[in-house]
Enzyme design. Structure first.
Site, PDB file in Angstrom:
ATOM      1  N   VAL A  20      46.092  46.193  35.730  1.00 18.22           N
ATOM      2  CA  VAL A  20      45.375  46.651  34.647  1.00 18.22           C
ATOM      3  C   VAL A  20      44.201  47.566  34.622  1.00 18.22           C
ATOM      4  O   VAL A  20      43.405  47.955  33.780  1.00 18.22           O
ATOM      5  CB  VAL A  20      44.706  45.230  33.731  1.00 18.22           C
ATOM      6  N   GLU A  22      41.662  49.961  37.827  1.00 16.67           N
ATOM      7  CA  GLU A  22      41.502  50.419  39.244  1.00 16.67           C
ATOM      8  C   GLU A  22      39.798  50.358  39.278  1.00 16.67           C
ATOM      9  O   GLU A  22      39.284  51.186  38.754  1.00 16.67           O
ATOM     10  CB  GLU A  22      41.897  51.762  39.222  1.00 16.67           C
ATOM     11  N   GLY A  23      39.254  49.523  40.121  1.00 22.43           N
ATOM     12  CA  GLY A  23      37.764  49.476  40.072  1.00 22.43           C
ATOM     13  C   GLY A  23      37.295  50.318  41.217  1.00 22.43           C
ATOM     14  O   GLY A  23      38.167  51.189  41.709  1.00 22.43           O
ATOM     15  N   TYR A  25      36.391  49.693  44.131  1.00 16.78           N
ATOM     16  CA  TYR A  25      36.664  49.448  45.343  1.00 16.78           C
ATOM     17  C   TYR A  25      38.145  48.934  45.301  1.00 16.78           C
ATOM     18  O   TYR A  25      38.645  48.580  46.532  1.00 16.78           O
ATOM     19  CB  TYR A  25      35.686  48.319  46.001  1.00 16.78           C
ATOM     20  N   LYS A  27      42.173  47.807  43.338  1.00 15.01           N
ATOM     21  CA  LYS A  27      43.071  47.530  42.147  1.00 15.01           C
ATOM     22  C   LYS A  27      42.884  46.102  41.441  1.00 15.01           C
ATOM     23  O   LYS A  27      42.428  45.159  42.149  1.00 15.01           O
ATOM     24  CB  LYS A  27      44.466  47.587  42.516  1.00 15.01           C
ATOM     25  N   VAL A  28      43.182  46.251  40.231  1.00 14.76           N
ATOM     26  CA  VAL A  28      42.848  44.800  39.344  1.00 14.76           C
ATOM     27  C   VAL A  28      44.198  44.550  38.716  1.00 14.76           C
ATOM     28  O   VAL A  28      44.622  45.367  38.061  1.00 14.76           O
ATOM     29  CB  VAL A  28      41.700  44.840  38.232  1.00 14.76           C
ATOM     30  N   LYS A  43      41.303  40.885  41.566  1.00 15.10           N
ATOM     31  CA  LYS A  43      40.542  42.451  41.946  1.00 15.10           C
ATOM     32  C   LYS A  43      41.078  42.318  43.645  1.00 15.10           C
ATOM     33  O   LYS A  43      40.672  41.531  44.452  1.00 15.10           O
ATOM     34  CB  LYS A  43      39.091  42.361  41.715  1.00 15.10           C
ATOM     35  N   ASP A 145      26.051  50.439  36.542  1.00 15.99           N
ATOM     36  CA  ASP A 145      27.204  51.117  36.339  1.00 15.99           C
ATOM     37  C   ASP A 145      27.835  50.347  34.907  1.00 15.99           C
ATOM     38  O   ASP A 145      28.763  50.109  34.557  1.00 15.99           O
ATOM     39  CB  ASP A 145      28.339  50.871  37.156  1.00 15.99           C
TER      40      ASP A 145
END
Length: 313
Positions: A20, A22-23, A25, A27-28, A43, A145
């Protein structure tokens, strides 16, 4: 290893359903917990070979999220699990509650139909955002952020939760010098754009103001594609700052001689916002960080006076 990290292979416990996001640090994924059938967000954080144990960024995020998990407006970290990637590398999975949508998608759904978000919905979302940020700031945490994409929400209940505290950092007085690998440009505070190395909770409040304006108009208020362009968009609306408007501005690292604009009226940028709303927005989007309204004070603002369910939010 952090005491809460359970050495159970994450892939034994969860079934990945889809990627769902890409953070910063990792993938999510949306995943199902096999034991309960519960849908969660996983995460995945890769541990680099050259790092001893878990990256400090991840440990920082875990400890911060554990501390903040008590607040209903911060996404809940349910568990931390260790696993192995196909290549046999150690990966860490942070298990979060899953939320269906986010404020970015919510705004986009209104923009695509040409409709405005109802005033009371904006009020409720903004109150929840201020409440969540007041909690974070009260515990010495800057988000750094904030943007519509990492404000998760449940479209049925309109409950909002702040996510992606990956870049969050505990701040203690005196303010430490910070690197500025932070923030999507559109929501970035002017002091960060101008190279300030000491900043405070006010950087988040600028972002909160930008999100407020976007909820009202369905468009980001300042859409720069470079740090310079972003500054110029801000200067065009509020006037080019000077020492009188913002003491110390000309000593900031990235300060140059800029084109001179006179201030426009803020209400022209948010034509559908009422007087109380424009007043609150103007207090969030102050040039001088020390003059920006705090999240706690924002909750007391008359703009929220007619919000009926404050205590239940």
């Amino acid at each position: 290893m952090d005491e809460g990290v359970i050495a159970v292979s994450a892939m034994d416990a969860f079934e990945k359903l889809e990627k769902v996001g890409e953070g910063t640090y990792g993938k999510v994924y949306r995943a199902r917990e096999k034991a309960t059938g519960k849908i969660v967000a996983l995460k995945k954080t890769r541990l680099h070979e050259d790092e001893e144990g878990v990256p400090s960024t991840t440990l920082r995020e875990i400890s911060i999220l554990r501390m903040l998990a008590r607040d209903p407006h911060v996404v809940r970290l349910m568990d931390v699990k260790q696993g192995l990637s196909k290549e046999g590398k150690t990966v860490l999975y942070l298990v979060f509650e899953y939320m269906d949508t986010d404020v970015k998608k919510f705004i986009r759904s209104f923009r695509s139909t040409g409709k405005n978000i109802p005033t009371q919905t904006i009020k409720s979302l903004m109150y929840q955002l201020c409440k969540g940020m007041a909690f974070c700031h009260g515990h010495g945490i800057l988000h750094r952020d904030l943007k519509p994409h990492n404000l998760l929400m449940d479209p049925k209940t309109m409950r909002l939760k702040i996510a992606d505290l990956g870049l969050a950092r505990a701040f203690t007085l005196p303010m430490k010098k910070y690197t500025h690998e932070i923030l999507t440009l559109w929501y970035r505070a002017p002091e960060v754009l101008l190279g300030a190395t000491h900043y405070s909770t006010a950087v988040d409040m600028w972002s909160v103001g930008c999100i407020f304006a976007e909820l009202v108009t369905n468009q980001a208020i300042f859409q720069g594609d470079s740090e310079l362009q972003q500054l110029l968009h801000i200067f065009k609306l509020f006037g080019t700052p000077n020492e009188e408007m913002w003491p110390g501005v000309s000593t900031l690292k990235n300060w140059h001689e800029y084109p001179q604009w006179k201030p426009s009226t803020l209400s022209s940028a948010v034509p559908n916002l009422d007087e109380a709303g424009v007043d609150l927005l103007s207090k969030m989007l102050q040039y001088e960080p020390a003059k920006r309204i705090s999240a706690k004070m924002a909750m007391e603002h008359p703009y929220f006076d007619d919000l009926p369910e404050k205590s239940s939010l």
